[in-house]
Design a protein around this motif. Sequence first.
Motif, PDB file in Angstrom:
ATOM      1  N   ARG A 136      41.075  46.146  46.029  1.00  0.00           N
ATOM      2  CA  ARG A 136      42.512  46.396  45.157  1.00  0.00           C
ATOM      3  C   ARG A 136      43.703  46.330  45.797  1.00  0.00           C
ATOM      4  O   ARG A 136      44.614  45.732  45.226  1.00  0.00           O
ATOM      5  CB  ARG A 136      42.146  47.779  44.598  1.00  0.00           C
ATOM      6  N   THR A 137      43.649  46.843  47.301  1.00  0.00           N
ATOM      7  CA  THR A 137      44.805  46.627  48.017  1.00  0.00           C
ATOM      8  C   THR A 137      45.448  45.063  48.288  1.00  0.00           C
ATOM      9  O   THR A 137      46.463  44.872  48.202  1.00  0.00           O
ATOM     10  CB  THR A 137      44.700  47.140  49.219  1.00  0.00           C
ATOM     11  N   TYR A 138      44.349  44.224  48.267  1.00  0.00           N
ATOM     12  CA  TYR A 138      44.696  42.735  48.761  1.00  0.00           C
ATOM     13  C   TYR A 138      45.102  42.159  47.266  1.00  0.00           C
ATOM     14  O   TYR A 138      46.121  41.465  47.634  1.00  0.00           O
ATOM     15  CB  TYR A 138      43.283  42.358  49.008  1.00  0.00           C
ATOM     16  N   HIS A 139      44.545  42.473  46.174  1.00  0.00           N
ATOM     17  CA  HIS A 139      45.103  42.054  45.047  1.00  0.00           C
ATOM     18  C   HIS A 139      46.247  42.352  44.664  1.00  0.00           C
ATOM     19  O   HIS A 139      47.131  41.759  43.800  1.00  0.00           O
ATOM     20  CB  HIS A 139      44.027  42.125  44.045  1.00  0.00           C
ATOM     21  N   ALA A 140      46.770  43.510  44.904  1.00  0.00           N
ATOM     22  CA  ALA A 140      48.052  44.356  44.759  1.00  0.00           C
ATOM     23  C   ALA A 140      49.102  43.712  45.478  1.00  0.00           C
ATOM     24  O   ALA A 140      50.182  43.394  45.293  1.00  0.00           O
ATOM     25  CB  ALA A 140      48.044  45.832  44.888  1.00  0.00           C
ATOM     26  N   LEU A 141      48.596  43.297  46.766  1.00  0.00           N
ATOM     27  CA  LEU A 141      49.811  42.748  47.707  1.00  0.00           C
ATOM     28  C   LEU A 141      50.006  41.360  47.506  1.00  0.00           C
ATOM     29  O   LEU A 141      50.920  40.864  47.629  1.00  0.00           O
ATOM     30  CB  LEU A 141      49.380  43.186  49.033  1.00  0.00           C
ATOM     31  N   ALA A 142      48.768  40.607  46.993  1.00  0.00           N
ATOM     32  CA  ALA A 142      48.822  39.223  46.985  1.00  0.00           C
ATOM     33  C   ALA A 142      49.457  38.789  45.670  1.00  0.00           C
ATOM     34  O   ALA A 142      50.080  37.690  45.464  1.00  0.00           O
ATOM     35  CB  ALA A 142      47.294  38.483  46.917  1.00  0.00           C
ATOM     36  N   GLY A 143      49.593  39.711  44.761  1.00  0.00           N
ATOM     37  CA  GLY A 143      50.118  39.444  43.348  1.00  0.00           C
ATOM     38  C   GLY A 143      49.232  38.994  42.318  1.00  0.00           C
ATOM     39  O   GLY A 143      49.324  38.744  41.274  1.00  0.00           O
TER      40      GLY A 143
END
Length: 122
Positions: free
Chosen positions: A115-122
């Motif tokens: 979830r953190t990766y997808h939130a940061l990646a956009g």
Amino acid sequence: MATERSLSYSFIAALGATVGVFAWSLVLVVVELMAALLTYFYLSIFQREWFGSLIGFSREVLNFCIGQLELWFPAFTNQANATLIGELAPKSMLLLLIGLVVGALIRALFWVASRTYHALAG
């Protein structure tokens, strides 16, 4: 302009995604199993007092499960005592409980990381 994909491409992509999910699940089960065993070994070697209290707790959980089995399925109690319950000991129940807790923690960590990766990646 969106390109149309053929039915065969969709089928192959779905098949590839299914194989990928099964492969990831297998890897995750192996990681969880190894982490549970290492946790069990660590507790039994370096944390003897806590390990003993956890065995006592697992004995209570096992006795609770046996009581529920006797309550809900009284006709199968003797058969269950001879097979399933006879094989389970408090240490086996502790290993099972450690596996469940460690597996849940690992899956939660992977979920948070995803979830953190997808939130940061956009």
